[in-house]
Design a protein around this motif. Sequence first.
Motif, PDB file in Angstrom:
ATOM      1  N   THR A   1      -9.984  -3.612  -5.963  1.00 56.29           N
ATOM      2  CA  THR A   1      -9.539  -4.645  -5.307  1.00 56.29           C
ATOM      3  C   THR A   1      -8.701  -5.692  -6.212  1.00 56.29           C
TER       4      THR A   1
ATOM      5  N   GLY B   1       1.294  -1.129   0.234  1.00 50.83           N
ATOM      6  CA  GLY B   1      -0.313   0.118  -0.293  1.00 50.83           C
ATOM      7  C   GLY B   1       1.385   1.330   0.233  1.00 50.83           C
TER       8      GLY B   1
ATOM      9  N   ASP C   1       1.606   3.182  -2.120  1.00 49.92           N
ATOM     10  CA  ASP C   1       0.453   4.740  -2.729  1.00 49.92           C
ATOM     11  C   ASP C   1      -0.134   5.405  -1.519  1.00 49.92           C
ATOM     12  N   LYS C   2      -0.517   4.559  -0.550  1.00 52.27           N
ATOM     13  CA  LYS C   2      -1.868   4.786   0.032  1.00 52.27           C
ATOM     14  C   LYS C   2      -1.537   5.526   1.507  1.00 52.27           C
ATOM     15  N   ASP C   3      -0.362   5.411   2.095  1.00 52.17           N
ATOM     16  CA  ASP C   3       0.517   6.460   3.113  1.00 52.17           C
ATOM     17  C   ASP C   3      -0.277   5.897   4.604  1.00 52.17           C
ATOM     18  N   HIS C   4      -0.724   4.664   4.754  1.00 55.32           N
ATOM     19  CA  HIS C   4      -1.011   3.764   5.851  1.00 55.32           C
ATOM     20  C   HIS C   4       0.102   4.382   7.085  1.00 55.32           C
TER      21      HIS C   4
ATOM     22  N   THR D   1      -8.731   0.124   2.997  1.00 55.12           N
ATOM     23  CA  THR D   1      -8.998   1.317   3.480  1.00 55.12           C
ATOM     24  C   THR D   1      -8.046   2.584   3.000  1.00 55.12           C
ATOM     25  N   PRO D   2      -8.657   3.346   2.552  1.00 51.87           N
ATOM     26  CA  PRO D   2      -8.407   4.300   1.266  1.00 51.87           C
ATOM     27  C   PRO D   2      -7.134   5.144   2.236  1.00 51.87           C
ATOM     28  N   ALA D   3      -6.788   6.254   1.266  1.00 49.95           N
ATOM     29  CA  ALA D   3      -4.834   6.124   1.991  1.00 49.95           C
ATOM     30  C   ALA D   3      -4.631   6.916   3.009  1.00 49.95           C
ATOM     31  N   ASN D   4      -3.797   6.599   3.685  1.00 50.90           N
ATOM     32  CA  ASN D   4      -3.222   7.937   4.973  1.00 50.90           C
ATOM     33  C   ASN D   4      -4.835   7.494   6.212  1.00 50.90           C
TER      34      ASN D   4
END
Length: 436
Positions: free
Chosen positions: A385, A295, A297-300, A334-337
């Motif tokens: 997904t 993930g 690119d999503k910066d979790h 879970t969306p970005a951040n």
Amino acid sequence: MKASLAKEVNRIAGLIFLAALAALAVGHTWPLLVGLGGYIIWSTRQLFALYSWLVRDDHTEPPDSIGLWGEFYTRLEHLFQKERRAQENLQGIIHRAQQSVNALDDVVILIDQHGYLEYWNHAAERAMGFNASQDLGQPLTNLIRHPRFTGYLSKGDFQDPLEIPSPVNDNRILQFRVTEFGIGEQLLIARDVTRLHHLEQMRKDFVANVSHELKTPLTVLKGYLETLLDTLPEEQARLRRALMQMDNQSNRMEALVADLLLLARLEGTEADSVRQAVPVHGMLNRMKENALAIGSDKDHQIELDVPLDARLIANPAELESAFGNLITNAVKYTPANGTIRIRWWQDSCGAHFSVTDNGIGIDPAHIPRLTERFYRPDNSRVTETGGTGLGLAIVKHVMIRHDGRLEIVSELSKGSTFTCHFPAERLVSKPTAVAG
Ligand code: ADP
């Protein structure tokens, strides 16, 4: 009865009166003593007669007597007759019930609160080989020794039926259901599900074989696609897009085949074929790094709250699949951040692993069906997904094989928590639990 009592009192009073008159006439008390003595001897004889009648088995034809004693006998005889009729009635009912239970094709077994055999029907004799002269009163687990059967009875959770081979014929499969009644007594009903079992086996074999057969053509296709993508001139943009889509879909198919084969293995092999004390922290830490990479690119933000010494008696490969699926899902949904929390804790009930995210969540109405194969609350997510729809089915199977369960709590647009609960027997601190 009252009238007889009054008559008896009158009789005694008359006797005393006559004896007293005689005593007055002769001027001595002996007539009185003779009268009373005679009455006592007569009454004692009646008592003996009553006793010997009562200890007889049949209680018919009571001794002849007069007065109150005669009344006693008549009433007692009526009481015995009533009881005899009730007993015959009851025996008739029991006999009919036994006849109908014996006519059943299903096996019926009754065991007492200590697990000893109390009753079984003819079908049980055929399917289990029970023998009335030897087996009555024996512990049932001495006669059905299959480890899964003894485990099932001792666990005491009878929500799901149990399927095992018949003790007298390995080719027949019996499905047991247990109902508890009375004080710890149990009624076991077993039916022959050999045909269903074969059909189910055919279904599993078919899926496993198709999945296996798809592997080689897929590898060939993927190989050519890669070569084509590598050698395609830059200016052929449209063809490149088409080839890339084909590559994506073949990757998905490969994942599907892999998951189907894994599910087939989980269904088709004995649980606990591999049992190790698995160091959980290292495994989860690796998965966290993987999740960050998937993930990227999503910066979790991914938190790992797992004790360094956490260990579990488990099959490491299966555990990795289950945990990996839950963590990958958290990343996917879970969306970005967003934040993902991976936890492990232990208590008196056992070990617990959870993944919590603040992602898109699931409508609670879908939760009961979520672990079914290919069940998706929202089909539009599939293309986004690229999942196989088999991840949670795999998690559920792994949990069953580890005597645990999966708990899902979720709220739409708020996030989800997936928790795996493992029983205390799988904690490493229990000395008996460690095995090769
Ligand atoms: P998939 O390959 O579609 O992810 P899964 O069996 O892993 O298949 O999950 C089944 C469905 O459950 C998913 O399609 C998704 O809708 C839902 N789901 C699973 N995990 C999550 C999660 N962490 N957040 C929201 N929805 C989830």
